[in-house]
Design a protein around this motif. Structure first.
Motif, PDB file in Angstrom:
ATOM      1  N   GLU A 236     -14.228  10.823 -52.539  1.00  0.00           N
ATOM      2  CA  GLU A 236     -15.036  10.544 -53.731  1.00  0.00           C
ATOM      3  C   GLU A 236     -15.751   9.207 -53.581  1.00  0.00           C
ATOM      4  O   GLU A 236     -16.921   9.061 -53.961  1.00  0.00           O
ATOM      5  CB  GLU A 236     -14.158  10.508 -54.977  1.00  0.00           C
ATOM      6  CG  GLU A 236     -13.717  11.874 -55.484  1.00  0.00           C
ATOM      7  CD  GLU A 236     -13.034  11.771 -56.847  1.00  0.00           C
ATOM      8  OE1 GLU A 236     -13.660  11.227 -57.787  1.00  0.00           O
ATOM      9  OE2 GLU A 236     -11.876  12.217 -56.951  1.00  0.00           O
ATOM     10  N   PHE A 237     -15.040   8.231 -53.054  1.00  0.00           N
ATOM     11  CA  PHE A 237     -15.593   6.902 -52.828  1.00  0.00           C
ATOM     12  C   PHE A 237     -16.792   6.982 -51.879  1.00  0.00           C
ATOM     13  O   PHE A 237     -17.863   6.428 -52.152  1.00  0.00           O
ATOM     14  CB  PHE A 237     -14.486   6.023 -52.249  1.00  0.00           C
ATOM     15  CG  PHE A 237     -14.854   4.588 -52.019  1.00  0.00           C
ATOM     16  CD1 PHE A 237     -14.689   3.646 -53.025  1.00  0.00           C
ATOM     17  CD2 PHE A 237     -15.326   4.163 -50.787  1.00  0.00           C
ATOM     18  CE1 PHE A 237     -14.997   2.298 -52.804  1.00  0.00           C
ATOM     19  CE2 PHE A 237     -15.638   2.828 -50.558  1.00  0.00           C
ATOM     20  CZ  PHE A 237     -15.474   1.893 -51.571  1.00  0.00           C
ATOM     21  N   LYS A 238     -16.615   7.697 -50.783  1.00  0.00           N
ATOM     22  CA  LYS A 238     -17.701   7.813 -49.801  1.00  0.00           C
ATOM     23  C   LYS A 238     -18.875   8.618 -50.349  1.00  0.00           C
ATOM     24  O   LYS A 238     -20.040   8.310 -50.076  1.00  0.00           O
ATOM     25  CB  LYS A 238     -17.169   8.430 -48.510  1.00  0.00           C
ATOM     26  CG  LYS A 238     -16.218   7.503 -47.761  1.00  0.00           C
ATOM     27  CD  LYS A 238     -15.821   8.087 -46.419  1.00  0.00           C
ATOM     28  CE  LYS A 238     -14.933   7.128 -45.657  1.00  0.00           C
ATOM     29  NZ  LYS A 238     -14.596   7.601 -44.307  1.00  0.00           N
ATOM     30  N   ASP A 239     -18.581   9.668 -51.122  1.00  0.00           N
ATOM     31  CA  ASP A 239     -19.656  10.450 -51.731  1.00  0.00           C
ATOM     32  C   ASP A 239     -20.514   9.580 -52.641  1.00  0.00           C
ATOM     33  O   ASP A 239     -21.742   9.728 -52.701  1.00  0.00           O
ATOM     34  CB  ASP A 239     -19.084  11.622 -52.529  1.00  0.00           C
ATOM     35  CG  ASP A 239     -18.647  12.773 -51.641  1.00  0.00           C
ATOM     36  OD1 ASP A 239     -19.061  12.792 -50.465  1.00  0.00           O
ATOM     37  OD2 ASP A 239     -17.892  13.642 -52.113  1.00  0.00           O
ATOM     38  N   ALA A 240     -19.861   8.665 -53.369  1.00  0.00           N
ATOM     39  CA  ALA A 240     -20.606   7.762 -54.239  1.00  0.00           C
ATOM     40  C   ALA A 240     -21.548   6.880 -53.423  1.00  0.00           C
ATOM     41  O   ALA A 240     -22.666   6.577 -53.849  1.00  0.00           O
ATOM     42  CB  ALA A 240     -19.636   6.896 -55.047  1.00  0.00           C
TER      43      ALA A 240
END
Length: 260
Positions: A236-240
């Motif tokens: 999720e962090f990387k997708d952001a």
């Protein structure tokens, strides 16, 4: 395959693989001196690391870990004597430091549970390694560079425990010889401990409003890998990051110029 005895082990293995040979004849002053196999080489190269990993896994305290860490220079010296390709050593050296830090994490987690009765739940958090440890290369700086992502469902009381645990873990890493990151990208800085929704806002602000002060923090969002915890939070962090960067692709140019 004929090779002199002073020929580095890694290059010997490389030649054997290139030629499809399982064995090499080792010479001394142009005369046969012995035979070495691929399995011999792999055993020699891995032995020091295996012994080191075993000593780390058996460490029952931070003091034990400090003693194990003190053996790293000798292991590195042995590896350097067996290869002329220094870049081959960087991932191995990084892995060794990660092994130490992961054991420190387990010891700290148990100590915190014993003292406070609070146990970290894997689905509620994800610790990230940043910078060179995350990339398995780069500088050999031993600075801490860690961040923490919390699930949105973590309540206020639990968050206090995660903050307290993070500071304790950061102190333990400092004791082991991993100093606090000079830019504040370490767990003793509460700004590096946020729920995922707050991280999304931080990422957007860092990229859309980057300036000379906060562009330093962009390494948090670009150079990161899961250290411990929930892989889904890391994704999720990387997708952001990816979603935000798509809106401002010129940011990459500035980042590359800054890093170089």
């Amino acid at each position: 395959l004929l090779l002199p005895q002073e020929y580095p082990l890694v290059e010997t293995l490389s030649e054997m693989l290139r030629l499809g040979e399982d064995y090499a004849l080792i010479t001394r002053k142009n005369k046969p001196a012995g035979i070495i196999s691929k399995s011999d080489i792999m055993a020699l190269l891995s032995n020091g690391i295996d012994v080191f990993s075993a000593s780390v896994s058996k460490a029952a305290s931070i003091k034990d870990l400090m003693s194990a860490k003190a053996s790293l220079p000798k292991i590195l010296e042995n590896m350097m004597n067996n290869t002329s390709l220094f870049r081959e050593l960087l991932p191995t050296l990084t892995t060794n430091h990660l092994i130490i830090q992961k054991r420190a994490f387990e010891l700290t987690k148990q100590d915190y549970k014993d003292k406070h009765g609070f146990e970290l739940f894997a689905g509620d958090y994800c610790f990230l390694s940043n910078s060179s440890l995350a990339r398995r290369e780069g500088s050999l700086s031993l600075e801490q560079a860690n961040t923490l992502i919390l699930s949105e469902k973590v309540d206020a009381a639990s968050k206090k425990h995660y903050v307290a645990f993070s500071k304790l873990f950061s102190e333990r890493l400092s004791e082991l010889g991993y100093p606090y990151n000079s830019l504040g990208i370490s767990l003793n800085n509460e700004d590096m401990i946020k729920p995922i929704d707050e991280w999304r806002d931080f990422i957007s602000e860092s990229i859309h409003k980057s300036n000379e002060s906060n562009i330093l923090y962009t390494r948090v969002v670009f150079y990161c890998e899961k250290f411990e915890g929930d892989e889904l939070l890391a994704l999720e962090f990387k997708d952001a990051i990816y979603e935000t960067v798509k809106e401002k692709t010129l940011f990459f140019g500035r980042l590359v110029n800054y890093q170089s």
